[in-house]
Structures are given as structure tokens and as C-alpha cells.
Design an enzyme around this catalytic site. Structure first.
Site, short mmCIF file in Angstrom:
data_model
loop_
_atom_site.label_atom_id
_atom_site.label_comp_id
_atom_site.label_asym_id
_atom_site.label_seq_id
_atom_site.Cartn_x
_atom_site.Cartn_y
_atom_site.Cartn_z
N ASP A 112 -44.64 57.48 81.06
CA ASP A 112 -43.67 58.51 80.68
C ASP A 112 -42.48 57.72 79.80
OD1 ASP A 112 -41.76 60.40 80.35
OD2 ASP A 112 -41.30 60.27 82.61
N ASP B 77 -42.18 62.43 72.90
CA ASP B 77 -42.22 62.14 74.35
C ASP B 77 -43.54 62.23 74.87
OD1 ASP B 77 -41.44 62.53 77.19
OD2 ASP B 77 -41.44 64.36 77.05
#
Ligand code: NAG
Ligand code: NAG
Length: 406
Positions: free
Chosen positions: A97, A278
Site C-alpha cells: 500500500d 496509488d
């Protein structure tokens, strides 16, 4: 003692004593993609909730306002890495992440205490878009790959977490400031990420990571890698073009960049505005006005079941490329790249014979400092570099940039 103060003591000690062995080249961690669509939220609802959460979290930090989460019950698409903790190590499957920076384990697989664990008195809390995780913070040895060992990484061990079926926690590789306000009692210091520690302990000599993802039509595939301390030239072609991390808030809190998007030869989708890159988002999300322009240009309609845009075969045959310009360099994102892999249509509740697009709306207009999210759909077509040392993000083309994968 607090983990962070303890950690500074240990780091000081490390610098005073001999530096650990420096690895000549980068070290690589393989990552696998999983499509596991089991909840009732659509893939769009899930990505929207994440985008709203990331933005709200950054704005809350910048202005002191509270965060409101919209719960979703689906992780849907994830990239997962196997990381060892302790000695002998317990191996955990962690979500990779770039939108958060704490590393924690123990959501499903139990954490096993070994002699490498150091107690601290802190607890940590991190809110994600689909849940809040709560746990105790420890220092422990983290093994990312052979030769890539952090003797004293601050990690969280879950005491409570939901919604993590199939994964054990998070490998947070976002900017370190995202760890502020995650410890209790509160500290004013950040918790060094795994990347920060590898750099400060001298294991890697460049403070950066490179990420390779590849498009896949499988529900599970070992098809990605992260390199720490260097870039893997076997995974990209040509040179890496860098762009500085944007100064525009709130994108500046993340791996944020300035970027403009064009459709075909001359249709502007969005001007040069700020957004983020992202690894926790599946789709390519753009502003509401950018989305209207894209919908007009492609003739796409919204599919009620999946929430995605849908086009006909005739519209697909005339679908043009999107062009992303960052810092004067333009990357071409082909028509094929704009499709959800058709082999996976039914995995997201769609119909096998339909053509769905991966461009979605953030629901907010451009010019708000959070105008796009370049998720997997983008990152599977370009090699990406997250350079903490030079505060910049890089992209390069790969053999998959123009591939026809579905
Ligand atoms: C997929 O999700 C279900 C339910 O959320 C879970 O039980 C299962 O372990 C997951 N499978 C994988 C491969 O992650
Ligand atoms: C990004 O765009 C903003 C707004 O136009 C501008 O102020 C800034 O200088 C640009 N570049 C960076 C690196 O933030």
C-alpha cells in the site's frame, strides 16, 4: 518507552557501531495480484470509498477536521507480498500500500513472539477505507527478502481487525508523514517505514523503491515485484521520467503529482492538475468534469451492475488512446489498457460478453488538489518509481504498455 524514541536510540546505536553490509544492487520482493470479489459493494464503490477516505484523511491532517469513513465490504483487487517477522520468522501475506505508511501484521495469521521482539508501551490505530485496525506497536525483525532484513522495524500487531480475509495486514510504503497521529500515546515524530529503515541502516544506498506490475487475466497471478534501493531495468524499456511530488494539497500528502490527461489527438480530459499514484486503488479515477469529457468522447454508458462504464464493440473499435503528461513527458495509455480484462468480467459481477472501461469518476470537480488516482489499471502499464530521497515519482514504459491483454 515509546517505540519511536526507542527506535531513534537504536538507530543512533546502529550508526555508531559498524554499518550493516551494503548490498551492491537492489533487492527484489515478488508480489502477487489477487482478484477476490466477495462482498456486495461494486468495484467502483470500493475505489470511491478509498479515494474519499485518503482525501479526507489528508485534509483532516492539514486542517484539523475529523474523518468520516464510508464503509465498504470489498477489497476486490489487491497486490500481496510475503514478509517475515521475528526469528525464526513467521511469514505474513501483506497488502502492498503506497497510500499508507504503517506496517502491521496479525489480522488472520497469528503473530509469534520470538527473541527479536522489543516491547514498547504504545498502541497504534490506522483507519483504512474499509475498516479501522487497532493493535500494539512493537519493534521486531522484519525480513522482506533474503538480504533485506530490518533488525528493528516498528510494526503493529493486530488486536482487532475485520475485513481482512485472506491477508494478514499491510506493508505501508507511502510517505512517512502518513504515520503521524497513528500512535497512542501520541508522538510528534513519525514511525520510519521499512524503506526509511533500509536506507538509514545502510542496506540500500538509494532511498527509493521501484514497482513492476503487469496486467493479468487470471484471478491470482505472481506478476509483480518491488525493488528497494534501485530500479530493475529488466522490467522497463527506455528511461525513467521523473516528476516532483506535487506541492498542491491534499495530493501533496501522498505520492502526488501534477498531470494532464488528453483523449486522442486533441480532446482535453483534465488540465495540468494534482492527484495521486496509488497501489491500493484498482481503477483510473478522474474528476467529475474529466469523466464527463471522457464519457462524451467515448460514447460510453454507465453499467448499473458493476458501476463501470460500458461500451459497444463498435465504440471499442474507434476508442482512442489516453495521453498522460507529467513534467513535459507524455505517456500513451492505449485503448486496450482502458478495458477491464474481459476474462475477469464475471469476477466483478459483470457479463462475459460486455466491454467495461476502467476509467471512473471521483465525483468531485477538477481543481481541488485531488483530481485523479492512478491505480493498478495505470500502474500495470508503466513501471513506477517512488523516490523518497529526491521527492519525486518516475514512470517508464514496459513491454506491457502497449500489450493486448484482453
Ligand atoms: C477471498 O475472500 C473470501 C471472503 O472474503 C476469503 O474467505 C478467502 O480466503 C479469500 N481468498 C483469497 C485467495 O484471498
Ligand atoms: C503543480 O501545480 C501547482 C498548481 O498549478 C503549481 O503551483 C506547482 O508548482 C506545480 N508543480 C509542483 C511540483 O507542485
Amino acid at each position: 518507552m515509546h517505540c519511536s524514541s526507542l527506535l531513534s536510540t537504536i538507530l543512533l546505536a546502529l550508526t555508531a557501531v559498524a554499518k550493516p553490509v551494503v548490498i551492491d544492487s537492489f533487492v527484489t520482493l515478488p508480489i502477487s495480484k489477487r482478484v477476490n470479489f466477495t462482498g456486495t459493494s461494486t468495484i467502483l464503490e470500493r475505489d470511491l470509498a478509498r479515494a474519499k477516505h485518503l482525501r479526507a484523511r489528508a485534509e483532516a491532517r492539514l486542517s484539523g477536521r475529523a474523518i468520516v469513513n464510508e464503509p465498504v465490504d470489498n477489497q476486490a483487487v489487491t497486490y500481496v507480498a510475503a514478509v517475515g517477522v521475528g526469528s525464526p520468522a513467521t511469514t505474513f501475506q501483506l497488502l502492498v500500500d503506497t497510500g499508507s505508511s504503517n506496517t502491521w501484521v496479525g489480522a488472520t495469521q497469528a503473530y509469534v513472539r520470538t527473541s527479536t521482539r522489543v516491547e514498547c508501551t504504545a498502541t497504534s490505530t490506522v483507519a483504512y477505507h474499509w475498516m479501522t485496525w487497532i493493535g500494539n506497536e512493537f519493534l521486531d525483525q522484519v525480513t522482506i527478502a533474503p538480504g533485506l532484513v530490518i533488525p528493528s522495524q516498528s510494526i503493529g500487531v493486530a488486536t482487532s481487525s475485520d475485513g481482512f480475509e485472506g491477508v494478514d495486514g499491510i506493508l505501508g510504503i507511502g510517505p512517512v508523514d502518513l504515520t503521524l497521529d497513528t500512535l497512542s500515546p501520541a508522538t510528534t515524530s513519525t514511525i520510519p517505514t521499512v524503506t526509511d529503515n533500509l536506507f538509514s541502516q545502510g542496506t540500500i544506498t538509494s532511498h527509493l523503491i521501484g514497482i513492476s506490475f503487469e496486467p493479468t487475466t487470471q484471478v491470482e497471478a505472481l506478476n509483480g515485484e518491488i525493488t528497494w534501493g534501485g530500479t530493475d531495468s529488466s522490467k522497463f524499456s527506455g528511461s525513467i521520467n521523473f516528476t516532483p511530488v506535487t506541492t498542491t494539497e491534499p495530493a501533496s500528502e501522498f505520492w502526488g503529482i501534477n498531470q494532464s490527461i488528453r483523449y486522442g489527438a486533441s480532446t482535453t480530459i483534465q488540465g495540468n492538475t494534482a492527484g495521486i499514484v496509488d497501489t491500493g486503488t484498482t481503477l483510473l479515477m478522474i474528476s467529475s468534469n474529466g469523466f464527463s469529457a471522457y464519457t462524451r468522447a467515448t460514447g460510453a454508458v454507465t453499467d448499473r451492475t458493476t458501476g463501470l462504464l460500458r461500451i459497444t464493440a463498435a465504440q471499442f473499435s474507434s476508442l482512442q488512446s489516453l495521453f498522460f503528461t507529467t513534467n513535459g513527458v507524455t505517456l500513451e495509455f492505449t485503448a486496450n489498457a482502458q478495458l477491464w480484462p474481459r476474462a475477469l468480467n464475471t469476477a466483478i459481477g459483470g457479463q462475459a460478453n460486455q466491454i467495461y472501461l476502467i476509467v471512473a469518476s471521483l465525483g468531485t470537480p477538477s481543481g481541488e488538489g485531488f483530481d485523479f488516482v492512478n491505480g493498478f489499471a495505470f500502474l500495470e502499464r508503466f513501471y513506477s518509481v517512488f523516490d523518497t530521497g529526491n521527492k519525486r515519482v518516475g514512470f517508464a514504459t514496459t513491454p506491457f504498455t502497449t500489450a493486448t491483454t484482453n
